[in-house]
Scaffold this motif. Sequence first.
Motif, short mmCIF file in Angstrom:
data_model
loop_
_atom_site.label_atom_id
_atom_site.label_comp_id
_atom_site.label_asym_id
_atom_site.label_seq_id
_atom_site.Cartn_x
_atom_site.Cartn_y
_atom_site.Cartn_z
N ALA A 171 60.92 -76.62 103.74
CA ALA A 171 60.25 -76.86 102.46
C ALA A 171 59.02 -75.95 102.32
CB ALA A 171 59.85 -78.33 102.34
N GLN A 172 58.22 -75.84 103.37
CA GLN A 172 57.04 -74.99 103.33
C GLN A 172 57.42 -73.53 103.08
OE1 GLN A 172 55.39 -75.77 107.18
NE2 GLN A 172 54.16 -77.51 106.48
N SER A 173 58.43 -73.06 103.78
CA SER A 173 58.82 -71.65 103.71
C SER A 173 59.54 -71.33 102.41
CB SER A 173 59.70 -71.30 104.91
OG SER A 173 59.02 -71.57 106.12
N PHE A 174 60.44 -72.20 102.00
CA PHE A 174 61.23 -71.96 100.79
C PHE A 174 60.33 -71.85 99.56
CE2 PHE A 174 63.19 -73.94 97.03
CZ PHE A 174 64.23 -73.05 96.80
N LEU A 175 59.38 -72.76 99.44
CA LEU A 175 58.56 -72.82 98.23
C LEU A 175 57.73 -71.57 98.03
CD1 LEU A 175 57.44 -76.56 98.34
CD2 LEU A 175 58.82 -75.48 96.57
N ILE A 176 57.22 -70.99 99.12
CA ILE A 176 56.35 -69.83 98.97
C ILE A 176 57.05 -68.52 99.26
CG2 ILE A 176 55.37 -69.59 101.30
CD1 ILE A 176 52.57 -69.67 99.84
N GLY A 177 58.35 -68.59 99.55
CA GLY A 177 59.15 -67.38 99.71
C GLY A 177 59.06 -66.73 101.07
N VAL A 178 58.86 -67.54 102.12
CA VAL A 178 58.85 -67.00 103.49
C VAL A 178 60.29 -67.02 104.01
CG1 VAL A 178 58.03 -67.34 105.85
CG2 VAL A 178 56.51 -67.80 103.92
N PRO A 179 60.87 -65.88 104.35
CA PRO A 179 62.30 -65.83 104.67
C PRO A 179 62.67 -66.22 106.10
CG PRO A 179 61.39 -63.63 104.71
CD PRO A 179 60.28 -64.53 104.27
N ARG A 202 57.88 -58.50 106.24
CA ARG A 202 58.22 -59.78 105.64
C ARG A 202 57.45 -60.91 106.32
NH1 ARG A 202 64.27 -61.91 107.24
NH2 ARG A 202 63.95 -62.18 109.48
N LEU A 203 57.15 -61.93 105.54
CA LEU A 203 56.36 -63.05 106.03
C LEU A 203 57.15 -63.90 107.01
CD1 LEU A 203 54.71 -64.15 102.65
CD2 LEU A 203 53.64 -62.88 104.51
N VAL A 204 56.42 -64.54 107.93
CA VAL A 204 57.03 -65.40 108.95
C VAL A 204 56.23 -66.69 109.06
CG1 VAL A 204 57.61 -65.63 111.39
CG2 VAL A 204 57.91 -63.42 110.26
N GLU A 205 56.92 -67.81 109.17
CA GLU A 205 56.30 -69.11 109.47
C GLU A 205 56.45 -69.37 110.96
OE1 GLU A 205 54.45 -72.82 108.47
OE2 GLU A 205 54.77 -71.04 107.25
N LEU A 206 55.36 -69.74 111.63
CA LEU A 206 55.37 -70.00 113.07
C LEU A 206 55.27 -71.50 113.34
CD1 LEU A 206 52.90 -67.21 114.26
CD2 LEU A 206 55.41 -67.16 114.36
N LYS A 207 56.13 -72.00 114.23
CA LYS A 207 56.12 -73.40 114.61
C LYS A 207 56.29 -73.50 116.13
CE LYS A 207 55.93 -75.10 110.42
NZ LYS A 207 54.70 -75.82 109.98
N SER A 208 55.86 -74.61 116.69
CA SER A 208 56.11 -74.86 118.10
C SER A 208 56.75 -76.23 118.26
CB SER A 208 54.81 -74.80 118.91
OG SER A 208 53.93 -75.84 118.54
N SER A 209 57.51 -76.40 119.34
CA SER A 209 58.22 -77.65 119.57
C SER A 209 58.50 -77.81 121.06
CB SER A 209 59.54 -77.66 118.79
OG SER A 209 60.32 -78.79 119.11
N LYS A 210 58.64 -79.03 121.49
CA LYS A 210 59.09 -79.27 122.85
C LYS A 210 60.52 -78.78 123.00
CE LYS A 210 56.25 -83.32 123.96
NZ LYS A 210 56.27 -84.77 124.37
#
Length: 278
Positions: A169-177, A140-148
């Motif tokens: 919004a980015q993940s929902f629209l393209i179906g990244v769970p 399954r697809l994954v969105e990666l983010k970084s934060s302090k």
Amino acid sequence: MPDPESFARLTTCIDRVSVQLCPDEIVTWRGVLTRLAMTTSLHDEWAVEVECIGDTLYMVLRSTPGEVKRNREMSKQDHISCYMGYKFEQVATATNEAELNERVDAGVQFCSVRRTRLNHHQLLFGGEVDCFESTPEGLRLVELKSSKTIRTDREHRSFFRYKMLRSWAQSFLIGVPSVVVGFHDNGILREIKHYETRTIPGRTTCWSADECVLCLDELLMWLKQARPSQARFSLQFLEPFTCISFAPPANTDSFVAPAHRQRRIEQQSATTGSERDL
């Protein structure tokens, strides 16, 4: 200005698999849909170039004056923060120590092209995907983010108010769970957290998933109904954020590749001819 080369990669992918565009279809990048969906939840300026080929709408983001100014005035720390985001993607996807020590390449991207329907709107769009993970149910697809690292209640509210709104919004629209966030202190990775995309809206009261989807739906409907008669125009939402307005295109050159344009015109001519024969 729009990036014709970037948009050509999307239309080339569409043409390679011989996708037949539906009547009144919208062809775009996910980033356009994300910005439109967040309009009422996040007062953040945007500008979109629109090109009409028959009944098909092609949409691409262009830089606003405010974005150009901010990019020009980026500090050294701003550039370091951007680098940390790309470095986390490298760390999260590396399969061996050698890959960890490779130079960070921000230009390596994978694109997913999706077709979906939002109410009365047929959407065909592409979007960058970061990686996938193995689960008992499969990949399954994954969105990666970084934060302090979050240390206070205020930082926690801000994290879900802004960063996770965009991530959702980015993940929902393209179906990244799933969204995976790496929290760091001055570049030292301290913690990694997994967030299921569907649960993110329930973690804040600052914005609503339903409102974002409704905003996107109604904006696209308004665009179709109120669009100018010209084949090319701009749509923009700028400070002081009182209205969305039409404007002349930023550039007279088309951002749609000539080969795709010709193919689309031929498709529409063939469809019109078939309807006339009935």
